[in-house]
Motif scaffolding. Structure first.
Motif, PDB file in Angstrom:
ATOM      1  N   LEU A  22      42.229  40.557  46.140  1.00  0.00           N
ATOM      2  CA  LEU A  22      42.034  40.493  44.687  1.00  0.00           C
ATOM      3  C   LEU A  22      43.028  39.559  44.011  1.00  0.00           C
ATOM      4  N   GLY A  23      44.241  39.491  44.520  1.00  0.00           N
ATOM      5  CA  GLY A  23      45.255  38.607  43.954  1.00  0.00           C
ATOM      6  C   GLY A  23      44.850  37.144  43.984  1.00  0.00           C
ATOM      7  N   GLU A  24      44.039  36.754  44.959  1.00  0.00           N
ATOM      8  CA  GLU A  24      43.567  35.370  45.055  1.00  0.00           C
ATOM      9  C   GLU A  24      42.637  35.007  43.902  1.00  0.00           C
ATOM     10  N   HIS A  25      42.114  36.017  43.222  1.00  0.00           N
ATOM     11  CA  HIS A  25      41.202  35.799  42.097  1.00  0.00           C
ATOM     12  C   HIS A  25      41.872  36.105  40.761  1.00  0.00           C
ATOM     13  N   GLY A  26      43.192  36.195  40.780  1.00  0.00           N
ATOM     14  CA  GLY A  26      43.931  36.401  39.541  1.00  0.00           C
ATOM     15  C   GLY A  26      43.950  37.826  39.035  1.00  0.00           C
TER      16      GLY A  26
END
Length: 64
Positions: free
Chosen positions: A45-49
């Motif tokens: 999820l962090g890769e999508h902000g």
């Protein structure tokens, strides 16, 4: 399935796509919803902000 909302119009939904459980990340901007992507794990999820600490479970589904 669950839904979580974050700041700046972020929406994370637990879905089934092609028989696979995924998290769909979208963002609402000026009344329109834009897909950011799909994640197989919460770690992605962090890769999508998405900031996990800022997510709040959407309880609107309980009223359906």
């Amino acid at each position: 399935m669950g839904q979580w909302r974050g700041p700046d119009g972020i929406l994370v939904e637990a879905i089934i796509l092609d028989d696979r459980p995924l998290l769909r990340v979208s963002c609402r901007v000026n009344g329109r919803t834009y897909l950011r992507g799909y994640c197989a794990t919460v770690a992605e999820l962090g890769e999508h902000g998405v900031d996990l600490a800022a997510l709040v479970e959407d309880t609107q589904l309980d009223h359906l």
